[in-house]
Write an enzyme that holds these catalytic residues in place. Structure first.
Site, PDB file in Angstrom:
ATOM      1  N   ASN A  10     -23.363  52.679  28.425  1.00  0.00           N
ATOM      2  CA  ASN A  10     -23.669  51.812  29.566  1.00  0.00           C
ATOM      3  C   ASN A  10     -24.067  52.681  30.757  1.00  0.00           C
ATOM      4  OD1 ASN A  10     -23.819  49.837  31.515  1.00  0.00           O
ATOM      5  ND2 ASN A  10     -21.615  49.485  31.633  1.00  0.00           N
ATOM      6  N   TRP A  11     -25.363  52.710  31.048  1.00  0.00           N
ATOM      7  CA  TRP A  11     -25.858  53.577  32.113  1.00  0.00           C
ATOM      8  C   TRP A  11     -25.578  53.014  33.508  1.00  0.00           C
ATOM      9  CZ3 TRP A  11     -31.469  55.144  30.254  1.00  0.00           C
ATOM     10  CH2 TRP A  11     -31.373  55.823  29.040  1.00  0.00           C
ATOM     11  N   LYS A  12     -25.197  51.742  33.571  1.00  0.00           N
ATOM     12  CA  LYS A  12     -24.957  51.078  34.859  1.00  0.00           C
ATOM     13  C   LYS A  12     -26.210  51.210  35.744  1.00  0.00           C
ATOM     14  CE  LYS A  12     -20.033  51.593  34.234  1.00  0.00           C
ATOM     15  NZ  LYS A  12     -18.700  51.744  34.856  1.00  0.00           N
ATOM     16  N   HIS A 100     -18.856  42.293  31.922  1.00  0.00           N
ATOM     17  CA  HIS A 100     -18.297  43.582  32.342  1.00  0.00           C
ATOM     18  C   HIS A 100     -17.463  43.383  33.598  1.00  0.00           C
ATOM     19  CE1 HIS A 100     -18.070  47.723  33.803  1.00  0.00           C
ATOM     20  NE2 HIS A 100     -18.339  48.107  32.559  1.00  0.00           N
ATOM     21  N   GLU A 172     -11.797  46.840  28.011  1.00  0.00           N
ATOM     22  CA  GLU A 172     -11.966  47.812  29.093  1.00  0.00           C
ATOM     23  C   GLU A 172     -10.897  47.585  30.156  1.00  0.00           C
ATOM     24  OE1 GLU A 172     -15.544  47.244  31.356  1.00  0.00           O
ATOM     25  OE2 GLU A 172     -15.069  45.135  31.620  1.00  0.00           O
ATOM     26  N   GLY A 178     -14.218  54.492  35.215  1.00  0.00           N
ATOM     27  CA  GLY A 178     -14.750  55.383  36.230  1.00  0.00           C
ATOM     28  C   GLY A 178     -13.706  56.137  37.028  1.00  0.00           C
ATOM     29  N   SER A 218     -13.448  55.387  30.693  1.00  0.00           N
ATOM     30  CA  SER A 218     -13.422  56.857  30.741  1.00  0.00           C
ATOM     31  C   SER A 218     -13.414  57.479  29.345  1.00  0.00           C
ATOM     32  CB  SER A 218     -12.231  57.352  31.570  1.00  0.00           C
ATOM     33  OG  SER A 218     -12.320  56.885  32.910  1.00  0.00           O
ATOM     34  N   GLY A 239     -19.281  54.955  29.680  1.00  0.00           N
ATOM     35  CA  GLY A 239     -19.918  54.903  30.987  1.00  0.00           C
ATOM     36  C   GLY A 239     -20.506  56.238  31.382  1.00  0.00           C
ATOM     37  N   GLY A 240     -19.812  56.963  32.254  1.00  0.00           N
ATOM     38  CA  GLY A 240     -20.334  58.205  32.813  1.00  0.00           C
ATOM     39  C   GLY A 240     -20.781  59.218  31.781  1.00  0.00           C
TER      40      GLY A 240
END
EC number: 5.3.1.1
Length: 261
Positions: A10-12, A100, A172, A178, A218, A239-240
């Site tokens: 998920n690049w957001k 989300h 999640e 994050g 994370s 995510g990141g």
């Protein structure tokens, strides 16, 4: 039933379409084709990147798939700023995230809207990745399992057993997104097992056994192995770490059972 792991990036709201091309190329270079027999890999870019990603994936015949981070519950009409499932399907998307925690928090999306979006995704043969999870105060009160079960029921309301069999669920914990904090593997397994049990009551044991349940919060190359080793965790919503091509490829390779590329 053996469920093929799924690693979804998920690049957001990150990366323009030039940067998206570079990242997909890096992932494709770092993760040889042989791994895709053992793990499904998908990237979830911003809407504005999708056409560029489609062109690259189709042109180079890449084995990774791609999808979107949200969709409208409507097919078309006077809904300024919305993107329909029909549009995403035309762009070749496979997956779409719905519910989300950032959509629920910043855009006030509730379970009813999430369920409507999931139905819209299925209508257009997209696989919804339906997100559920608790805030820190809920976990500290010991109500995390009940909370997630209720959220799951609300987010699947109106779907038939057959439709439930076509979704992916992502657990999640909001407090881990994050933040660098991650639920322990046993904590994540506790909730994911409860999710699968609830799916069995909503559909059937056979369907529940076929649905992939991901962990998101994370996730990185250091913890994915322990997470995916749990009986009811079938991959990660990343995510990141998905913005780093080499780390994302390593993460997918670990989910495939190795060896590292």
């Amino acid at each position: 039933m053996s469920r093929k792991p799924l690693i979804a990036g998920n690049w957001k709201m990150n990366l323009n379409h030039f940067e998206a091309i570079a990242l997909v190329q890096k992932i494709a270079f770092a993760l040889p084709d042989k791994y895709y027999d053992k793990v499904d890999v998908t990237v979830l870019p911003p809407f504005t990147d999708l056409r560029s990603v489609q062109t690259l994936v189709d042109g180079d015949k890449l084995r990774l798939s791609y999808g979107a981070q949200d969709l409208s519950q409507h097919d078309s009409g006077a809904y300024t700023g919305d993107i329909s499932g029909a549009f995403l399907a035309k762009l070749g998307c496979t997956f779409v995230v719905v519910g989300h925690s950032e959509r629920r928090t910043y855009h006030n999306e509730d379970d009813a809207l999430v369920a409507a979006k999931a139905a819209a995704a299925l209508k257009h043969e997209l696989t919804p990745i339906i997100c559920i999870g608790e805030h820190l105060e809920v976990r500290e009160a010991g109500n995390h399992v009940i909370h997630c079960e209720e959220q799951l029921r609300g987010s699947l309301a109106g779907l038939s057993a057959e439709q439930i069999g076509k979704v992916v669920i992502a657990y999640e914990p909001v407090w881990a997104i994050g933040t660098g904090r991650v639920a322990s593997a046993s904590d994540a397994q506790e909730v994911c097992a409860a999710i699968r049990k609830e799916l069995a009551s909503l559909a059937s044991a056979q369907i529940a056994d076929s649905v992939r349940v991901l962990y998101g919060g994370s996730v990185n190359a250091k913890n994915v192995g322990e997470l995916i080793a749990q009986d009811d965790i079938d991959g990660g919503l990343v995510g990141g770490a998905s913005l780093d091509g080499e780390q994302f490829a390593t993460l997918a390779a670990i989910a495939a059972g190795g060896p590292l590329p």
